[in-house]
Design an enzyme around this catalytic site. Structure first.
Site, PDB file in Angstrom:
ATOM      1  N   ARG A 252      58.036  79.734  35.915  1.00 16.79           N
ATOM      2  CA  ARG A 252      59.237  80.528  36.251  1.00 16.79           C
ATOM      3  C   ARG A 252      59.413  81.731  35.342  1.00 16.79           C
ATOM      4  O   ARG A 252      59.812  82.800  35.793  1.00 16.79           O
ATOM      5  CB  ARG A 252      60.500  79.645  36.135  1.00 16.79           C
ATOM      6  N   SER A 253      59.132  81.587  34.065  1.00 17.63           N
ATOM      7  CA  SER A 253      59.383  82.695  33.127  1.00 17.63           C
ATOM      8  C   SER A 253      58.097  83.379  32.664  1.00 17.63           C
ATOM      9  O   SER A 253      58.156  84.267  31.809  1.00 17.63           O
ATOM     10  CB  SER A 253      60.156  82.200  31.900  1.00 17.63           C
TER      11      SER A 253
ATOM     12  N   ARG B 248      61.361  60.568  19.685  1.00 16.04           N
ATOM     13  CA  ARG B 248      62.245  60.311  18.526  1.00 16.04           C
ATOM     14  C   ARG B 248      62.268  58.860  18.065  1.00 16.04           C
ATOM     15  O   ARG B 248      62.546  58.589  16.900  1.00 16.04           O
ATOM     16  CB  ARG B 248      63.676  60.747  18.856  1.00 16.04           C
TER      17      ARG B 248
ATOM     18  N   CYS C 258      71.029  66.838  18.567  1.00 14.22           N
ATOM     19  CA  CYS C 258      71.884  67.818  17.883  1.00 14.22           C
ATOM     20  C   CYS C 258      73.114  67.183  17.219  1.00 14.22           C
ATOM     21  O   CYS C 258      73.441  67.494  16.070  1.00 14.22           O
ATOM     22  CB  CYS C 258      72.298  68.925  18.852  1.00 14.22           C
TER      23      CYS C 258
ATOM     24  N   GLY D 154      74.584  72.958  24.597  1.00 18.25           N
ATOM     25  CA  GLY D 154      73.768  71.779  24.304  1.00 18.25           C
ATOM     26  C   GLY D 154      73.023  71.278  25.526  1.00 18.25           C
ATOM     27  O   GLY D 154      72.066  70.524  25.419  1.00 18.25           O
TER      28      GLY D 154
ATOM     29  N   HIS E 180      79.036  72.092  18.229  1.00 19.39           N
ATOM     30  CA  HIS E 180      79.507  70.728  18.476  1.00 19.39           C
ATOM     31  C   HIS E 180      80.488  70.328  17.366  1.00 19.39           C
ATOM     32  O   HIS E 180      80.287  70.664  16.187  1.00 19.39           O
ATOM     33  CB  HIS E 180      78.340  69.731  18.429  1.00 19.39           C
TER      34      HIS E 180
ATOM     35  N   ASN F  85      75.089  73.812  17.387  1.00 15.15           N
ATOM     36  CA  ASN F  85      74.096  72.909  17.995  1.00 15.15           C
ATOM     37  C   ASN F  85      72.751  73.583  18.228  1.00 15.15           C
ATOM     38  O   ASN F  85      71.704  72.927  18.239  1.00 15.15           O
ATOM     39  CB  ASN F  85      74.622  72.357  19.326  1.00 15.15           C
TER      40      ASN F  85
HETATM   41  N1  LIG Z   1      70.581  73.252  23.531  1.00 16.17           N
HETATM   42  C1  LIG Z   1      70.756  72.503  22.431  1.00 16.17           C
HETATM   43  O1  LIG Z   1      71.780  72.590  21.730  1.00 16.17           O
HETATM   44  C2  LIG Z   1      69.706  71.513  22.033  1.00 16.17           C
HETATM   45  C3  LIG Z   1      69.855  70.816  20.828  1.00 16.17           C
HETATM   46  C4  LIG Z   1      68.879  69.875  20.449  1.00 16.17           C
HETATM   47  C5  LIG Z   1      67.802  69.668  21.269  1.00 16.17           C
HETATM   48  N2  LIG Z   1      67.688  70.358  22.432  1.00 16.17           N
HETATM   49  C6  LIG Z   1      66.507  70.112  23.275  1.00 16.17           C
HETATM   50  O2  LIG Z   1      65.723  71.305  23.314  1.00 16.17           O
HETATM   51  C7  LIG Z   1      65.105  71.420  24.590  1.00 16.17           C
HETATM   52  C8  LIG Z   1      65.428  72.776  25.213  1.00 16.17           C
HETATM   53  O3  LIG Z   1      66.807  72.955  25.320  1.00 16.17           O
HETATM   54  P1  LIG Z   1      67.454  74.345  25.767  1.00 16.17           P
HETATM   55  O4  LIG Z   1      68.913  74.171  25.562  1.00 16.17           O
HETATM   56  O5  LIG Z   1      66.759  75.488  25.109  1.00 16.17           O
HETATM   57  O6  LIG Z   1      67.123  74.361  27.342  1.00 16.17           O
HETATM   58  P2  LIG Z   1      67.001  75.610  28.346  1.00 16.17           P
HETATM   59  O7  LIG Z   1      67.860  76.720  27.898  1.00 16.17           O
HETATM   60  O8  LIG Z   1      67.199  75.049  29.699  1.00 16.17           O
HETATM   61  O9  LIG Z   1      65.464  76.067  28.193  1.00 16.17           O
HETATM   62  C9  LIG Z   1      64.396  75.236  28.599  1.00 16.17           C
HETATM   63  C10 LIG Z   1      63.079  75.897  28.252  1.00 16.17           C
HETATM   64  O10 LIG Z   1      62.036  74.994  28.568  1.00 16.17           O
HETATM   65  C11 LIG Z   1      61.105  75.590  29.469  1.00 16.17           C
HETATM   66  N3  LIG Z   1      60.579  74.563  30.375  1.00 16.17           N
HETATM   67  C12 LIG Z   1      61.284  73.712  31.142  1.00 16.17           C
HETATM   68  N4  LIG Z   1      60.446  72.894  31.821  1.00 16.17           N
HETATM   69  C13 LIG Z   1      59.186  73.252  31.463  1.00 16.17           C
HETATM   70  C14 LIG Z   1      57.892  72.787  31.810  1.00 16.17           C
HETATM   71  N5  LIG Z   1      57.710  71.785  32.665  1.00 16.17           N
HETATM   72  N6  LIG Z   1      56.823  73.390  31.227  1.00 16.17           N
HETATM   73  C15 LIG Z   1      56.991  74.396  30.360  1.00 16.17           C
HETATM   74  N7  LIG Z   1      58.190  74.883  29.975  1.00 16.17           N
HETATM   75  C16 LIG Z   1      59.275  74.307  30.527  1.00 16.17           C
HETATM   76  C17 LIG Z   1      61.917  76.625  30.193  1.00 16.17           C
HETATM   77  O11 LIG Z   1      61.037  77.596  30.750  1.00 16.17           O
HETATM   78  P3  LIG Z   1      61.447  78.468  32.041  1.00 16.17           P
HETATM   79  O12 LIG Z   1      62.311  79.580  31.537  1.00 16.17           O
HETATM   80  O13 LIG Z   1      60.129  78.936  32.533  1.00 16.17           O
HETATM   81  O14 LIG Z   1      62.167  77.551  32.972  1.00 16.17           O
HETATM   82  C18 LIG Z   1      62.779  77.158  29.053  1.00 16.17           C
HETATM   83  O15 LIG Z   1      62.024  78.047  28.250  1.00 16.17           O
HETATM   84  C19 LIG Z   1      65.560  70.200  25.388  1.00 16.17           C
HETATM   85  O16 LIG Z   1      64.623  69.166  25.232  1.00 16.17           O
HETATM   86  C20 LIG Z   1      66.848  69.811  24.716  1.00 16.17           C
HETATM   87  O17 LIG Z   1      67.161  68.444  24.885  1.00 16.17           O
HETATM   88  C21 LIG Z   1      68.601  71.283  22.832  1.00 16.17           C
END
Ligand SMILES: NC(=O)c1ccc[n+]([C@@H]2O[C@H](COP(=O)([O-])OP(=O)(O)OC[C@H]3O[C@@H](n4cnc5c(N)ncnc54)[C@H](OP(=O)(O)O)[C@@H]3O)[C@@H](O)[C@H]2O)c1
Length: 336
Positions: A37-38, A97, A126, A157, A239, A310
């Site tokens: 997608r990206s 984890r 987080c 998050g 958070h 977070n």
């Molecule tokens: N947000 C938080 O506060 C937070 C805190 C701790 C941990 N996390 C963890 O960090 C991860 C990302 O969170 P986020 O908030 O950054 O999510 P997000 O904004 O939805 O971004 C997801 C990213 O993952 C990529 N992606 C998704 N599916 C994929 C696949 N099958 N193959 C390759 N790339 C893929 C997406 O690429 P595209 O743009 O191409 O879709 C995008 O770059 C998650 O596991 C989440 O649980 C997040």
């Protein structure tokens, strides 16, 4: 050190990239990996535009360190591939984890577990990170028997789709939506006591993560009684957590504040009527503790309010701290 970010176009991936800009140990451009997608999207790094590429097995050849932030499914697929290519993965998802072979690391608490060999190091959840940053120093100082938490978690998050959906719902107020794509009920002007899938005993996944991950990071077993109610609130970033601790012996708020004042990465307010808010601290790497006070009627019990960004200490900053320690260990090995 040759570096890659999987999930570079996401909320956490972009934060990682901006933190890496000022890391002196990074002397080449990181590879930016995403889903199809990206692929082709341009993201700025140190004043130049880098192009995102679709992740593939060959993307990890010639990479020493990969920061993963692309969700559990992508981590389960690509972390073993990267590891077999000789890469060290710092993974932000929940995929590894609880794997006993994988260290679960908050550098200020158990940074001694960081090892620069190819493999996987897991970044905790987080909410868990910010709670453990406040509780582990108190456990070291006075012993903690119980930790009861209610979280109030920001929509960032849940990733960038969730942020956009809150903005859309806010514009549509007062319409009620049921079962939207990012939330189980309407998020705007609401509080949702349900984050993640249902788990045993009536809990949701986020609550179970806090309980199990806290014990793992603090190297404690069932003797540490943890309970958690996790809620999602219509806050963009940051958070918050209301925490009640039961200590092994009588502990005053002044003792707790003094301990936290000496804890790296923690900022604490001594005046129990003063407080931090998510909006004010967003953008900081630290964990903020305030409202430290005695639980009335129990001299072993303390109440406090813990807030952190977070996307930073809860995700990108913790991962970049781990990456920096790895870079230092590799540099020291080369010199020695
Ligand atoms: N947000 C938080 O506060 C937070 C805190 C701790 C941990 N996390 C963890 O960090 C991860 C990302 O969170 P986020 O908030 O950054 O999510 P997000 O904004 O939805 O971004 C997801 C990213 O993952 C990529 N992606 C998704 N599916 C994929 C696949 N099958 N193959 C390759 N790339 C893929 C997406 O690429 P595209 O743009 O191409 O879709 C995008 O770059 C998650 O596991 C989440 O649980 C997040």
């Amino acid at each position: 050190m040759r570096t890659a970010i999987l999930g570079a176009s996401g909320l956490v991936g972009r934060k990682m990239l901006s933190l890496l800009e000022s890391c002196p140990w990074l002397n080449s451009d990181p590879a930016l990996l995403t889903s199809p997608r990206s692929a082709g999207q341009e993201i700025e790094f140190r004043g130049r535009k880098l192009i995102c590429r679709e992740v593939s097995a060959s993307a990890f050849h010639q990479i020493d360190l990969a920061l993963f932030s692309a969700g559990g499914a992508a981590s389960r697929t690509w972390a073993p591939v990267a590891k077999n290519a000789g890469c060290l993965v710092v993974d932000n998802s929940s995929a590894w984890r609880l794997d006993p072979q994988v260290p679960l690391v908050v550098p200020e608490i158990n940074g001694f577990m960081i090892n620069p060999k190819p493999g996987i190091i897991a970044n905790p959840n987080c909410s868990t990170i910010q709670i453990v940053m406040a509780v582990a120093p108190l456990d070291q100082a006075v012993g903690v028997k119980e930790c009861h938490v209610t979280t109030l978690q920001a929509v960032s998050g849940a990733g960038q789709k969730a942020v956009q959906e809150l903005l859309d719902q806010t514009r549509d107020y007062p319409a009620i939506q049921t079962g939207t794509s990012a939330y189980p009920r309407t998020m705007a002007f609401n509080v949702l006591p349900a984050i993640g899938a249902k788990t045993e005993g009536g809990s949701y996944e986020e609550e179970t993560k806090v309980v199990l991950e806290m014990r793992r990071i603090m190297d404690r077993g069932l003797d540490l009684h943890v309970s958690c109610t996790a809620t999602r609130v219509p806050v963009m970033t940051g958070h918050s957590a209301a925490v009640r601790l039961v200590c092994a012996a009588a502990t005053t708020p002044a003792q707790a504040v003094a301990t936290l004042q000496n804890s790296p990465g923690v900022q604490v307010l001594a005046d129990p009527h003063d407080f931090h808010t998510a909006r004010e601290i967003a953008g900081s790497n630290d964990v903020f503790v305030s409202r430290v006070r005695q639980d009335p009627g129990c001299d072993r019990s303390l109440l406090m309010w813990v807030v952190a960004d977070n996307l930073l200490k809860g995700a990108a900053w913790n991962a970049v701290q781990i990456a920096t320690e790895i870079a230092h260990q590799i540099a020291a090995d080369k010199q020695g």
